[in-house]
Design an enzyme around this catalytic site. Structure first.
Site, mmCIF file in Angstrom:
data_model
loop_
_atom_site.group_PDB
_atom_site.id
_atom_site.type_symbol
_atom_site.label_atom_id
_atom_site.label_comp_id
_atom_site.label_asym_id
_atom_site.label_seq_id
_atom_site.Cartn_x
_atom_site.Cartn_y
_atom_site.Cartn_z
ATOM 1 N N HIS A 152 -4.531 2.860 -5.966
ATOM 2 C CA HIS A 152 -4.968 1.598 -4.952
ATOM 3 C C HIS A 152 -3.964 0.979 -3.282
ATOM 4 C CE1 HIS A 152 -3.320 -2.299 -4.547
ATOM 5 N NE2 HIS A 152 -4.279 -2.976 -5.098
ATOM 6 N N CYS A 153 -2.905 2.626 -3.390
ATOM 7 C CA CYS A 153 -1.594 2.129 -3.135
ATOM 8 C C CYS A 153 -1.934 2.187 -1.212
ATOM 9 C CB CYS A 153 -0.781 2.464 -2.398
ATOM 10 S SG CYS A 153 -0.393 2.485 -4.268
ATOM 11 N N ILE A 154 -2.863 3.241 -0.775
ATOM 12 C CA ILE A 154 -2.621 3.655 0.605
ATOM 13 C C ILE A 154 -4.535 2.938 1.229
ATOM 14 C CG2 ILE A 154 -3.846 5.504 2.222
ATOM 15 C CD1 ILE A 154 -1.073 7.539 0.214
ATOM 16 N N HIS B 279 1.828 4.307 -7.455
ATOM 17 C CA HIS B 279 2.067 5.036 -6.094
ATOM 18 C C HIS B 279 1.951 6.592 -5.797
ATOM 19 C CE1 HIS B 279 2.012 0.391 -4.731
ATOM 20 N NE2 HIS B 279 0.785 0.864 -5.790
#
Length: 537
Positions: free
Chosen positions: A289-291, A525
């Site tokens: 999801h993060c990057i 993350h």
């Protein structure tokens, strides 16, 4: 709890009494909590609260998830079945689908997905649905905490204001609002909910005081900031930092190949600098999801104010083209050995976006798989963590068992996820040709291995010329790869058998990488700074 709102002396007196009562209820664990969204973020948070002695009601609109939890089964790596069972038996954790349970909660924590729309814009529909669902049942004095990763201003615009409008309350008086970004590293053995520093910002000073007191009662370190907007921006910057640096390495990788420089050796050498440097590594793309998502939320928010964040756009474009680079290089390798991508038998080793987890969100391996199929290749995959996934056309792809026969039967094996469960030496012993996008084969012996970022060798027919380049490949692969978690790669835990994968496929829901998830936490993350290793948060 410090921090008072202005008002009449009677109101101040009531406020002081309320705050003393809240502190007492925190100390004796009589507060009740509700966690909205029981995915990668929400379930670990709910478990941590319950283990600290709070009664926790978990709420998710996905009935299948709730049914599993009610049966004492966990679906999140790192949460054992026995933990779910013991907390349920102690009356500290209960899962359900009905928002009405919020009426019994003093603290409500929202951990729902925040994906991108088809137009590559922030999608906060899950946050809006969660706020709409809880608002009718909120009780005076409650604390609402948003943990979902989102753009700066969301907490004030989409949590505080709708509740004030619907209930006729004022934040900091009849109810409290905070933002505390989730920081989850899926699969990590070092960092969990309890020992990861917790950033938190409040809509008012009294909101922040309430949030600090609550989280501080069961987490190791609380990091207060001046506002919910600062907390939201800090979360986005953490992963934007990673996105930009991964893009820099991904852009440098093909240049190093052409210049005859081994980028892995370069990065390991640079990482010996004890100050002013942090290592990042190339890969087949970005995942989690993060990057892939968080920087877009930050860029979009800046755009609303008339600012253009060019680094974010460039990094996103650079990282997202990596799957195409991988497929192009695969085609070149096959052509060098007298075959073409069309009708080639290709095995993808790994579909998860990150090592040793089962998460497919935004995984670059999905794009590599799709692009290879579109080019006419015969593609199969093997993954010890992912038994099945649904393709874009709605059909289901099933994992093949990793074996010497699988490797030997492929024209090309592409390592897209560096799971420790793969026997890389066995792979090198039997595969005709390996394209390693993760440097997972470091330490393996074999002249049939091409590593992303290593110098491009002259065209060689792998089958005929393997002996001639054997010593060169031993030299290139003997270096033990640099990994942030210190794990050595290339040695194995046994791959689960085909029968085990089939059993899991029959008993668990099919993973839907391309569709929106049900209400559950955004993943966040990974601390592995490599393309495709988001990890969260």
């Amino acid at each position: 709890m410090e921090g008072m709102e202005e008002g009449s002396s009677m109101h101040v007196g009531n406020k002081e009494t309320q705050e003393r009562t809240t502190l007492q209820n925190i100390n004796n664990r009589s507060l009740k909590a509700a966690v909205i969204g029981l995915g990668y973020v929400g379930l670990p948070m709910a478990m941590e609260m319950a283990q600290a002695g709070y009664q926790v009601q978990g709420i998710d609109i996905d009935g299948a998830k709730v049914a599993k939890l009610c049966a004492g089964k966990s679906y999140v790596i790192g949460i054992e079945d026995k933990v779910v069972q013991s907390l349920a038996q102690a009356g500290l954790f209960l899962a359900g689908t009905d928002f009405a349970a919020v009426a019994q909660a003093d603290v409500i924590v929202i951990c729902v997905p925040t994906p991108l729309t088809a137009e590559h814009q922030p999608d906060i529909s899950f946050i809006a649905a969660a706020v709409d669902g809880i608002t009718p049942y909120l009780q005076e004095g409650c604390l609402v905490i948003l943990e979902s990763t989102t753009y700066p201003g969301t907490t004030e615009e989409r949590v505080k204001q709708p509740i004030e409008a619907a209930k006729g309350w004022k934040v900091g008086q009849q109810f409290h609002v905070c933002y505390s970004p989730e920081r989850v590293d899926p699969g990590s053995v070092h960092y969990g909910v309890k020992n990861t520093p917790k950033i938190i910002g409040g809509s008012t000073p009294s909101c922040l005081s309430y949030g600090k007191a609550f989280y501080g009662s069961f987490l190791n370190e609380i990091v207060p900031v001046s506002s919910t907007t600062v907390a939201e921006t800090a979360k986005l910057f953490e992963n934007t930092f990673r996105s930009v640096n991964i893009a820099l390495v991904n852009e440098l990788t093909p240049a190093c190949e052409q210049m005859g420089v081994n980028i892995w050796e370069v990065l390991d050498a640079a990482a010996t600098k004890p100050f002013g440097y942090m290592p990042f590594y190339p890969g087949p793309g970005i995942g989690g999801h993060c990057i892939p998502i968080d920087p877009i939320y930050l860029s979009w928010a800046a755009g609303r104010q008339g600012s253009e964040l060019k680094f974010i756009s460039l990094a996103d474009a650079t990282n997202r083209q990596m799957p195409e680079r991988v497929v192009k290089r695969a085609a070149e390798l096959l052509e060098q050995n007298g075959s073409s991508l069309q009708r080639a038998r290709i095995v993808l080793a790994g579909m998860a976006y990150k090592k040793d987890i089962d998460d497919l969100r935004e995984s670059p391996a999905l794009d590599v798989y799709r692009l290879l199929c579109e080019a006419g290749a015969d593609v199969v995959f093997t993954d010890p963590m992912v038994p099945v996934f649904r393709k874009d056309d709605g059909t289901v792809a099933h994992a093949q068992p990793a074996s010497s026969a699988l490797w030997a039967g492929a024209d090309l094996v592409i390592i897209t996820t560096d799971h420790t469960g793969f026997d890389y030496q066995e792979m090198a012993d039997h595969a005709k040709l390996i394209f390693d996008t993760r440097n997972a084969t470091a330490g393996c012996v074999g002249g049939n291995i091409v590593v992303l970022g290593q110098p491009i060798r002259p065209e060689v027919n792998v089958v005929q010329g393997m002996k001639g380049i054997h010593e060169l490949q031993i030299h290139e692969n003997m270096r033990v790869s640099q990994k942030v978690d210190g794990d050595k790669q290339g040695h194995t835990n046994p791959i689960r058998s085909d029968s085990e994968a089939n059993v899991k496929a029959q008993t668990e829901p099919i993973i839907e990488p391309a569709s929106k998830p049900s209400i559950e936490p955004t993943n966040e993350h990974s601390h592995e700074n490599c393309g495709g290793s988001h990890g969260k948060s």
